[in-house]
Design a protein around this motif. Structure first.
Motif, PDB file in Angstrom:
ATOM      1  N   PHE A  30      76.494   5.206 -99.247  1.00 30.18           N
ATOM      2  CA  PHE A  30      75.652   4.624-100.691  1.00 30.18           C
ATOM      3  C   PHE A  30      76.058   3.439-100.784  1.00 30.18           C
ATOM      4  O   PHE A  30      74.967   2.187-101.210  1.00 30.18           O
ATOM      5  CB  PHE A  30      75.867   5.446-101.640  1.00 30.18           C
ATOM      6  CG  PHE A  30      74.933   4.283-103.148  1.00 30.18           C
ATOM      7  CD1 PHE A  30      73.611   4.879-103.197  1.00 30.18           C
ATOM      8  CD2 PHE A  30      76.657   3.687-103.943  1.00 30.18           C
ATOM      9  CE1 PHE A  30      73.677   3.719-105.008  1.00 30.18           C
ATOM     10  CE2 PHE A  30      75.822   3.250-105.350  1.00 30.18           C
ATOM     11  CZ  PHE A  30      74.244   3.573-105.493  1.00 30.18           C
ATOM     12  N   CYS A  31      77.567   3.157-101.030  1.00 30.02           N
ATOM     13  CA  CYS A  31      77.816   2.069-101.080  1.00 30.02           C
ATOM     14  C   CYS A  31      78.115   0.834 -99.825  1.00 30.02           C
ATOM     15  O   CYS A  31      77.607  -0.229-100.393  1.00 30.02           O
ATOM     16  CB  CYS A  31      79.793   2.160-101.429  1.00 30.02           C
ATOM     17  SG  CYS A  31      80.484   2.951-102.414  1.00 30.02           S
ATOM     18  N   LEU A  32      77.532   1.188 -98.645  1.00 32.59           N
ATOM     19  CA  LEU A  32      77.880   0.734 -97.553  1.00 32.59           C
ATOM     20  C   LEU A  32      75.688   0.195 -97.505  1.00 32.59           C
ATOM     21  O   LEU A  32      76.030  -1.237 -98.235  1.00 32.59           O
ATOM     22  CB  LEU A  32      77.584   1.146 -96.287  1.00 32.59           C
ATOM     23  CG  LEU A  32      76.963   0.823 -95.229  1.00 32.59           C
ATOM     24  CD1 LEU A  32      77.353  -0.960 -95.055  1.00 32.59           C
ATOM     25  CD2 LEU A  32      77.243   1.442 -93.700  1.00 32.59           C
ATOM     26  N   GLY A  33      74.922   0.914 -98.057  1.00 27.55           N
ATOM     27  CA  GLY A  33      74.127   0.649 -98.107  1.00 27.55           C
ATOM     28  C   GLY A  33      73.652   0.113 -99.520  1.00 27.55           C
ATOM     29  O   GLY A  33      72.709  -1.381 -99.397  1.00 27.55           O
ATOM     30  N   VAL A  34      74.320  -0.243-100.629  1.00 30.36           N
ATOM     31  CA  VAL A  34      74.186  -1.115-101.483  1.00 30.36           C
ATOM     32  C   VAL A  34      74.823  -2.619-101.091  1.00 30.36           C
ATOM     33  O   VAL A  34      74.013  -3.961-101.368  1.00 30.36           O
ATOM     34  CB  VAL A  34      74.851  -1.193-102.783  1.00 30.36           C
ATOM     35  CG1 VAL A  34      74.842  -2.308-103.816  1.00 30.36           C
ATOM     36  CG2 VAL A  34      73.958   0.154-103.444  1.00 30.36           C
ATOM     37  N   LEU A  35      75.923  -2.192-100.198  1.00 26.82           N
ATOM     38  CA  LEU A  35      76.107  -4.032 -99.407  1.00 26.82           C
ATOM     39  C   LEU A  35      74.953  -4.537 -98.361  1.00 26.82           C
ATOM     40  O   LEU A  35      75.058  -6.057 -97.867  1.00 26.82           O
ATOM     41  CB  LEU A  35      77.455  -4.140 -99.106  1.00 26.82           C
ATOM     42  CG  LEU A  35      78.997  -3.476 -99.856  1.00 26.82           C
ATOM     43  CD1 LEU A  35      80.118  -3.477 -99.242  1.00 26.82           C
ATOM     44  CD2 LEU A  35      79.043  -4.132-101.349  1.00 26.82           C
ATOM     45  N   LEU A  36      74.932  -3.907 -97.958  1.00 31.13           N
ATOM     46  CA  LEU A  36      73.899  -4.129 -96.404  1.00 31.13           C
ATOM     47  C   LEU A  36      72.632  -4.730 -97.724  1.00 31.13           C
ATOM     48  O   LEU A  36      71.609  -5.528 -96.631  1.00 31.13           O
ATOM     49  CB  LEU A  36      73.327  -3.327 -95.825  1.00 31.13           C
ATOM     50  CG  LEU A  36      74.537  -2.491 -94.715  1.00 31.13           C
ATOM     51  CD1 LEU A  36      73.832  -1.369 -94.156  1.00 31.13           C
ATOM     52  CD2 LEU A  36      75.286  -3.641 -94.249  1.00 31.13           C
ATOM     53  N   ALA A  37      72.409  -4.534 -98.316  1.00 26.02           N
ATOM     54  CA  ALA A  37      70.298  -4.615 -98.992  1.00 26.02           C
ATOM     55  C   ALA A  37      70.188  -6.189 -98.807  1.00 26.02           C
ATOM     56  O   ALA A  37      69.312  -7.111 -98.763  1.00 26.02           O
ATOM     57  CB  ALA A  37      69.931  -3.989 -99.731  1.00 26.02           C
ATOM     58  N   PRO A  38      71.492  -7.075 -99.751  1.00 27.52           N
ATOM     59  CA  PRO A  38      71.603  -8.464 -99.698  1.00 27.52           C
ATOM     60  C   PRO A  38      71.808  -9.075 -98.094  1.00 27.52           C
ATOM     61  O   PRO A  38      71.053  -9.907 -98.552  1.00 27.52           O
ATOM     62  CB  PRO A  38      72.808  -8.883-100.983  1.00 27.52           C
ATOM     63  CG  PRO A  38      73.460  -7.345-100.661  1.00 27.52           C
ATOM     64  CD  PRO A  38      72.762  -6.491-100.844  1.00 27.52           C
ATOM     65  N   LEU A  39      72.586  -8.774 -97.424  1.00 23.95           N
ATOM     66  CA  LEU A  39      72.644  -9.233 -96.397  1.00 23.95           C
ATOM     67  C   LEU A  39      71.282  -9.199 -95.632  1.00 23.95           C
ATOM     68  O   LEU A  39      70.688 -10.309 -94.500  1.00 23.95           O
ATOM     69  CB  LEU A  39      73.959  -8.240 -95.427  1.00 23.95           C
ATOM     70  CG  LEU A  39      75.253  -8.431 -95.648  1.00 23.95           C
ATOM     71  CD1 LEU A  39      75.844  -7.740 -94.911  1.00 23.95           C
ATOM     72  CD2 LEU A  39      75.029 -10.212 -95.812  1.00 23.95           C
ATOM     73  N   ALA A  40      70.916  -8.123 -95.562  1.00 27.52           N
ATOM     74  CA  ALA A  40      69.610  -8.121 -94.564  1.00 27.52           C
ATOM     75  C   ALA A  40      68.402  -8.784 -95.589  1.00 27.52           C
ATOM     76  O   ALA A  40      67.197  -9.965 -94.635  1.00 27.52           O
ATOM     77  CB  ALA A  40      68.334  -6.518 -94.634  1.00 27.52           C
ATOM     78  N   ASP A  41      68.265  -9.372 -96.662  1.00 21.87           N
ATOM     79  CA  ASP A  41      67.915  -9.644 -97.698  1.00 21.87           C
ATOM     80  C   ASP A  41      67.578 -11.045 -97.448  1.00 21.87           C
ATOM     81  O   ASP A  41      66.434 -12.147 -97.423  1.00 21.87           O
ATOM     82  CB  ASP A  41      67.345  -9.678 -99.200  1.00 21.87           C
ATOM     83  CG  ASP A  41      66.434 -10.557 -99.447  1.00 21.87           C
ATOM     84  OD1 ASP A  41      65.416 -10.788 -99.003  1.00 21.87           O
ATOM     85  OD2 ASP A  41      66.556 -11.271-100.612  1.00 21.87           O
ATOM     86  N   GLY A  42      69.059 -11.863 -97.491  1.00 24.91           N
ATOM     87  CA  GLY A  42      69.384 -12.631 -96.625  1.00 24.91           C
ATOM     88  C   GLY A  42      69.439 -13.307 -95.459  1.00 24.91           C
ATOM     89  O   GLY A  42      68.717 -14.362 -94.927  1.00 24.91           O
ATOM     90  N   LEU A  43      69.118 -12.248 -94.345  1.00 26.74           N
ATOM     91  CA  LEU A  43      69.047 -12.542 -92.751  1.00 26.74           C
ATOM     92  C   LEU A  43      67.691 -12.282 -92.678  1.00 26.74           C
ATOM     93  O   LEU A  43      66.636 -13.445 -92.025  1.00 26.74           O
ATOM     94  CB  LEU A  43      68.837 -11.230 -91.553  1.00 26.74           C
ATOM     95  CG  LEU A  43      70.593 -11.141 -91.383  1.00 26.74           C
ATOM     96  CD1 LEU A  43      70.980  -9.900 -90.573  1.00 26.74           C
ATOM     97  CD2 LEU A  43      71.177 -12.738 -91.110  1.00 26.74           C
ATOM     98  N   ASN A  44      66.643 -12.095 -93.574  1.00 21.17           N
ATOM     99  CA  ASN A  44      65.299 -11.975 -93.574  1.00 21.17           C
ATOM    100  C   ASN A  44      63.904 -13.467 -93.947  1.00 21.17           C
ATOM    101  O   ASN A  44      63.165 -13.900 -93.690  1.00 21.17           O
ATOM    102  CB  ASN A  44      64.537 -10.915 -94.978  1.00 21.17           C
ATOM    103  CG  ASN A  44      64.796  -9.508 -93.381  1.00 21.17           C
ATOM    104  OD1 ASN A  44      64.597  -9.730 -92.653  1.00 21.17           O
ATOM    105  ND2 ASN A  44      64.648  -8.538 -94.472  1.00 21.17           N
ATOM    106  N   ALA A  45      65.538 -14.398 -95.089  1.00 24.62           N
ATOM    107  CA  ALA A  45      65.365 -15.250 -95.276  1.00 24.62           C
ATOM    108  C   ALA A  45      65.527 -16.439 -94.664  1.00 24.62           C
ATOM    109  O   ALA A  45      64.399 -16.968 -94.184  1.00 24.62           O
ATOM    110  CB  ALA A  45      66.054 -15.998 -97.063  1.00 24.62           C
TER     111      ALA A  45
END
Length: 380
Positions: free
Chosen positions: A321-336
């Protein structure tokens, strides 16, 4: 209570963690496959329900074997681990968001993650963080879990003696939300908790009660009826179908407004996630009932690689769960940075799930390497 781990619980918990990660990434195409698209409830209910199931099952065994005091000490130790993990998670999350925000020009990630309060008042925000009052976006389930685990010593002896009484008390507490608007305050000016613990404790307690139910000795029925001949199953399935249809219509507001009478929509809306609206609660209860009825008694359906890997993620739910929370903004930033093209959204969604899978396998390997080996005794 019987010993042994129920891998079906691990499977559904792992699946919920994947869904939570996909739901947390904005405009993720795989988010169209998650539970929230097929009814009023979503993966958050699954996560809290299974947390209650696992907690009562594990610490109920400890209480029966070693006594209530030992069980309480272990519960408090686990609660402390969750609290420390929450503090570290917030620290890492804020660092990731601030760094990513310096490289992304198309969106304000600090605002999207709810970190303006920290930017404007860092000292008070840190104090509120320690008091579980300041919770940036995506992190809300963990403080709820901490609070529910901290309250488990109060409900566990009642649950072990009579689960029905525990559920009745929980329902009475839940009713305080629609009747009197009970909730916990967040930081100054931050409103209230997004997951109202006064309401969501009911999902946790229902999970514990379901755990107690599954531990009862099985009574063989003379001739079990098929599910389609059971009225309660049909009612639950019909409610799920209606809820799924209404949820699907949310994607098409014009059709939704044309098909559903205003008197009907005024009656059912708002379907609050914060206060766990009764319609949302009923949908999740119906979902659990239908799945429990349709789930094979045998575990053979878990004997394949995808299911085993999903179980492994569920086994290490806190870390994943903690890793997923950290990955979500990283994924959003890479998408942007990639111009929000759909190909990159697919890649980041699959890559994030792959990293969660990789972490669960590493944790499993680390656990096996750290386990003491049982010496073999040579035959005489």
């Amino acid at each position: 209570m019987t010993n042994g781990r129920d891998h079906r619980i691990d499977f559904f918990r792992g699946l919920a963690l994947i869904f939570i990660f996909w739901d947390h990434v904005p405009d993720n195409p795989f988010a169209q496959l998650t539970l929230r698209n097929f009814g009023f409830s979503d993966a958050a209910e699954v996560f809290v329900f299974l947390a209650g199931y696992a907690a009562v099952l594990a610490y109920g065994r400890v209480a029966q074997r070693d006594g209530y005091i030992v069980a309480c000490l272990r519960i408090l130790r686990r609660t402390w681990v969750l609290y420390v993990a929450h503090i570290f998670l917030l620290t890492l999350l804020m660092g990731i968001v601030f760094v990513a925000n310096n490289h992304v020009d198309t969106r304000d990630m600090v605002r999207e993650m709810g970190l303006e309060y920290f930017v404007g008042n860092p000292q008070q925000a840190l104090a509120d963080e320690l008091l579980l009052r300041f919770k940036p976006n995506l992190t809300d389930p963990l403080p709820l879990y901490i609070l529910l685990m901290g309250a488990l010593p109060l409900i566990l002896p009642i649950m072990l003696r009579n689960a029905a009484v525990a559920v009745g008390l929980s329902i009475a507490l839940y009713l305080m939300v629609p009747l009197f608007g009970w909730n916990l305050r967040a930081y100054e000016g931050g409103g209230y908790w997004y997951f109202n613990p006064v309401a969501w404790q009911l999902i946790f307690v229902l999970g514990g009660a379901f755990a107690m139910y599954t531990q009862r000795p099985a009574v063989p029925a003379a001739r079990p009826r098929a599910v389609w001949q059971q009225p309660l199953f049909l009612i639950a399935a019909l409610y799920m179908l209606i809820a799924g249809t209404i949820t699907f219509l949310w994607k098409f507001p014009a059709i939704h407004d044309a098909l559903l009478p205003k008197a009907f929509t005024d009656l059912i809306y708002p379907i609050s996630k914060t206060d766990l609206s009764p319609l949302r609660l009923l949908h999740f209860v119906a979902l659990v009932y239908v799945v429990a009825k349709l789930l094979p008694a045998s575990h053979a359906w878990l004997d394949n690689w995808p299911a085993q890997q999903t179980c492994r993620m569920g086994r290490y739910s806190l870390e994943i769960f903690c890793l997923g929370v950290l990955l979500a903004p990283l994924a959003d930033g890479l998408n942007a940075l990639a111009g929000d093209v759909w190909q990159m959204r697919v890649i980041t969604a699959l890559l994030g799930m792959g990293l969660m899978l990789l972490l669960s396998n590493w944790l499993e390997l680390n656990k096996r390497l750290g386990s003491p080996k049982v010496p073999r005794v040579a035959p005489v």
